[in-house]
Design a protein around this motif. Structure first.
Motif, PDB file in Angstrom:
ATOM      1  N   SER A  72     -35.352   1.301 -14.887  1.00  0.00           N
ATOM      2  CA  SER A  72     -34.465   0.184 -15.240  1.00  0.00           C
ATOM      3  C   SER A  72     -33.102   0.328 -14.585  1.00  0.00           C
ATOM      4  CB  SER A  72     -34.319   0.064 -16.763  1.00  0.00           C
ATOM      5  OG  SER A  72     -33.742   1.239 -17.310  1.00  0.00           O
ATOM      6  N   ASP A  73     -32.604   1.568 -14.448  1.00  0.00           N
ATOM      7  CA  ASP A  73     -31.312   1.782 -13.795  1.00  0.00           C
ATOM      8  C   ASP A  73     -31.394   1.625 -12.285  1.00  0.00           C
ATOM      9  OD1 ASP A  73     -29.464   2.155 -15.857  1.00  0.00           O
ATOM     10  OD2 ASP A  73     -30.044   4.241 -16.146  1.00  0.00           O
ATOM     11  N   LEU A  74     -32.584   1.711 -11.716  1.00  0.00           N
ATOM     12  CA  LEU A  74     -32.734   1.503 -10.277  1.00  0.00           C
ATOM     13  C   LEU A  74     -32.954   0.035  -9.928  1.00  0.00           C
ATOM     14  CD1 LEU A  74     -34.985   4.512  -9.205  1.00  0.00           C
ATOM     15  CD2 LEU A  74     -32.618   4.104  -8.538  1.00  0.00           C
ATOM     16  N   LEU A  75     -33.537  -0.728 -10.859  1.00  0.00           N
ATOM     17  CA  LEU A  75     -33.912  -2.108 -10.558  1.00  0.00           C
ATOM     18  C   LEU A  75     -32.875  -3.136 -11.007  1.00  0.00           C
ATOM     19  CD1 LEU A  75     -37.709  -1.949 -11.473  1.00  0.00           C
ATOM     20  CD2 LEU A  75     -36.711  -2.042  -9.190  1.00  0.00           C
ATOM     21  N   THR A  87     -26.554  -2.570 -12.285  1.00  0.00           N
ATOM     22  CA  THR A  87     -26.309  -1.133 -12.395  1.00  0.00           C
ATOM     23  C   THR A  87     -25.943  -0.578 -11.025  1.00  0.00           C
ATOM     24  OG1 THR A  87     -28.620  -0.561 -11.978  1.00  0.00           O
ATOM     25  CG2 THR A  87     -27.969  -0.894 -14.288  1.00  0.00           C
ATOM     26  N   ALA A  88     -25.441   0.655 -11.029  1.00  0.00           N
ATOM     27  CA  ALA A  88     -25.041   1.280  -9.766  1.00  0.00           C
ATOM     28  C   ALA A  88     -26.224   1.415  -8.822  1.00  0.00           C
ATOM     29  CB  ALA A  88     -24.422   2.649 -10.051  1.00  0.00           C
ATOM     30  N   GLY A  89     -27.371   1.826  -9.347  1.00  0.00           N
ATOM     31  CA  GLY A  89     -28.549   1.994  -8.503  1.00  0.00           C
ATOM     32  C   GLY A  89     -29.039   0.688  -7.916  1.00  0.00           C
ATOM     33  N   GLY A  90     -29.096  -0.347  -8.755  1.00  0.00           N
ATOM     34  CA  GLY A  90     -29.551  -1.651  -8.285  1.00  0.00           C
ATOM     35  C   GLY A  90     -28.630  -2.245  -7.240  1.00  0.00           C
ATOM     36  N   ARG A  91     -27.326  -2.175  -7.490  1.00  0.00           N
ATOM     37  CA  ARG A  91     -26.360  -2.680  -6.510  1.00  0.00           C
ATOM     38  C   ARG A  91     -26.447  -1.892  -5.212  1.00  0.00           C
ATOM     39  NH1 ARG A  91     -21.942  -5.795  -7.828  1.00  0.00           N
ATOM     40  NH2 ARG A  91     -20.475  -4.593  -6.573  1.00  0.00           N
ATOM     41  N   ALA A 148     -15.234   3.196  -5.349  1.00  0.00           N
ATOM     42  CA  ALA A 148     -14.214   2.285  -5.887  1.00  0.00           C
ATOM     43  C   ALA A 148     -14.832   1.355  -6.930  1.00  0.00           C
ATOM     44  CB  ALA A 148     -13.584   1.473  -4.756  1.00  0.00           C
ATOM     45  N   ASP A 149     -16.059   0.899  -6.673  1.00  0.00           N
ATOM     46  CA  ASP A 149     -16.777   0.071  -7.649  1.00  0.00           C
ATOM     47  C   ASP A 149     -16.958   0.820  -8.964  1.00  0.00           C
ATOM     48  OD1 ASP A 149     -17.185  -2.480  -6.781  1.00  0.00           O
ATOM     49  OD2 ASP A 149     -19.292  -2.234  -6.261  1.00  0.00           O
ATOM     50  N   LEU A 150     -17.386   2.081  -8.879  1.00  0.00           N
ATOM     51  CA  LEU A 150     -17.602   2.867 -10.091  1.00  0.00           C
ATOM     52  C   LEU A 150     -16.305   3.075 -10.859  1.00  0.00           C
ATOM     53  CD1 LEU A 150     -20.487   3.360  -9.080  1.00  0.00           C
ATOM     54  CD2 LEU A 150     -20.182   5.789  -9.609  1.00  0.00           C
ATOM     55  N   ALA A 151     -15.212   3.296 -10.128  1.00  0.00           N
ATOM     56  CA  ALA A 151     -13.928   3.520 -10.786  1.00  0.00           C
ATOM     57  C   ALA A 151     -13.449   2.278 -11.530  1.00  0.00           C
ATOM     58  CB  ALA A 151     -12.883   3.949  -9.754  1.00  0.00           C
ATOM     59  N   GLU A 152     -13.757   1.098 -11.008  1.00  0.00           N
ATOM     60  CA  GLU A 152     -13.290  -0.147 -11.604  1.00  0.00           C
ATOM     61  C   GLU A 152     -14.191  -0.663 -12.713  1.00  0.00           C
ATOM     62  OE1 GLU A 152     -12.684  -3.180  -8.715  1.00  0.00           O
ATOM     63  OE2 GLU A 152     -11.001  -2.145  -7.730  1.00  0.00           O
ATOM     64  N   PRO A 187     -16.669   0.515 -15.651  1.00  0.00           N
ATOM     65  CA  PRO A 187     -17.245   1.601 -16.451  1.00  0.00           C
ATOM     66  C   PRO A 187     -18.758   1.495 -16.623  1.00  0.00           C
ATOM     67  CG  PRO A 187     -15.215   0.807 -17.446  1.00  0.00           C
ATOM     68  CD  PRO A 187     -15.532  -0.125 -16.319  1.00  0.00           C
ATOM     69  N   ARG A 188     -19.286   0.261 -16.700  1.00  0.00           N
ATOM     70  CA  ARG A 188     -20.736   0.113 -16.886  1.00  0.00           C
ATOM     71  C   ARG A 188     -21.496   0.660 -15.675  1.00  0.00           C
ATOM     72  NH1 ARG A 188     -24.770  -3.974 -16.140  1.00  0.00           N
ATOM     73  NH2 ARG A 188     -26.332  -3.919 -17.797  1.00  0.00           N
ATOM     74  N   LEU A 189     -20.938   0.466 -14.485  1.00  0.00           N
ATOM     75  CA  LEU A 189     -21.571   1.018 -13.291  1.00  0.00           C
ATOM     76  C   LEU A 189     -21.526   2.542 -13.317  1.00  0.00           C
ATOM     77  CD1 LEU A 189     -20.378  -1.254 -10.336  1.00  0.00           C
ATOM     78  CD2 LEU A 189     -22.578  -1.295 -11.521  1.00  0.00           C
ATOM     79  N   ARG A 190     -20.384   3.097 -13.689  1.00  0.00           N
ATOM     80  CA  ARG A 190     -20.269   4.556 -13.753  1.00  0.00           C
ATOM     81  C   ARG A 190     -21.261   5.135 -14.754  1.00  0.00           C
ATOM     82  NH1 ARG A 190     -18.965   8.089 -17.095  1.00  0.00           N
ATOM     83  NH2 ARG A 190     -18.206   6.563 -18.581  1.00  0.00           N
TER      84      ARG A 190
END
Length: 312
Positions: free
Chosen positions: A74-77, A81-85, A114-118, A120-123
């Motif tokens: 689910s985190d990859l698809l 999420t960070a993996g999907g993006r 930078a995306d992860l830092a901005e 929190p859900r992605l991180r």
């Protein structure tokens, strides 16, 4: 893409129990009912859902896409999420091949970190993905190398602490120190507390581009260097080398091209981060300017090798 959209909408979880009429589901998700029905038709063709008298229901096969399936899919698809993006950055792969640079900033306007830092859900999704990625390999990593040689071990960019916790648990005489960015470091403290290791595992919130806690016997970089181009990877190695001197070791644990890394992984590192899986000679060249010499290379799993560097 149908699977990605299904997971992004949460369909495998939402349809897990009783069938839900398409119209009701479309209203709930605020999507077009005709388009949703087309998607559900294809998901049924793929065996992800099945039609029932009351609507669609997730199949046993489709349940593998649920959040709690335990496989990390689910985190990859999920495209949120960070993996999907990250994987969607592949649409700009031609840019990476032309320039040798990451495709991610071209698609999203800024780099992955930078995306992860901005956001929190992605991180949070990235930290989950990183913890899950080596779960099955963890026992082999712990027993395949004599970690007890190093009374003190610094896990540089150690994430939520799963690896360091496993090493310390298996080696009661060792002490550990984990360094990672703030929110992830806080998660690591909770990991160590949950394993009863709070008295042997210290956590520092910080970047591996900044000076590291000095004087430990070894500094571990697990799946770190392949995320970066040579300039940035060299800076990370340099920080480890300066902290480890004069007698400490630098341990690099990741795939090695031509040995224990596949071609798909290299393209992913390039497209998302601008990095790559490196060959042994490339690791030697990366380490040499920082006075590090490759002392040994040990295959720990079918995907990862441990490279031990000493001061030259």
């Amino acid at each position: 893409m149908a699977l990605r959209v299904a997971v992004t909408l949460g369909l495998p979880d939402r349809l897990r129990h009783d069938g839900v009429p398409t119209g009701e589901l479309a209203a709930e998700l605020d999507v077009d009912p005709v388009a949703l029905d087309l998607l559900l038709d294809h998901l049924a063709t793929l065996g992800i859902v099945e039609r029932t008298p009351t609507g669609c229901k997730t199949t046993a096969h489709g349940a593998q896409l649920c959040v709690d399936a335990g496989n990390g899919l689910s985190d990859l698809l999920d495209v949120n999420t960070a993996g999907g993006r990250g994987e969607l950055a592949y649409v700009e792969l031609a840019h990476s091949i032309r320039t040798g640079r990451a495709a991610y900033p071209r698609r999203y306007g800024q780099d992955f970190w930078a995306d992860l830092a901005e956001q929190p859900r992605l991180r949070e999704s990235f930290d989950r993905q990183m913890t899950h990625r080596f779960h099955e390999q963890l026992p082999r990593i712990v027993v395949g190398f004599d970690w007890s040689r190093f009374p003190t071990l610094v896990d540089v960019g150690g994430g939520q602490g799963s690896l360091l916790a496993a090493i310390l648990t298996a080696n009661p005489a060792m002490r550990g120190h984990l360094v990672d960015l703030g929110a992830t470091a806080a998660d690591a403290r909770r990991t160590f507390a949950a394993h009863g290791l709070a008295d042997r595992a210290e956590v520092t919130a910080g970047s591996f581009f900044d000076p590291l806690p000095a004087g430990a016997d070894a500094y571990l970089l697990f799946d770190i260097l392949h995320d970066w181009d040579d300039e940035h990877a060299g800076r990370v190695l340099g920080r480890c080398a300066e902290a480890a001197r004069p007698a400490g070791r630098v341990l690099v644990l990741e795939g090695v091209a031509g040995r224990l890394a596949d071609s798909r992984s290299s393209l992913t590192m390039l497209a998302v981060f601008g990095g790559r899986e490196r060959r042994l000679d490339e690791f030697r060249a990366l380490a040499a300017p920082h006075g590090l010499v490759l002392a040994s290379a040990t295959d720990l799993t079918d995907q990862r090798c441990l490279l031990e560097f000493r001061s030259g």
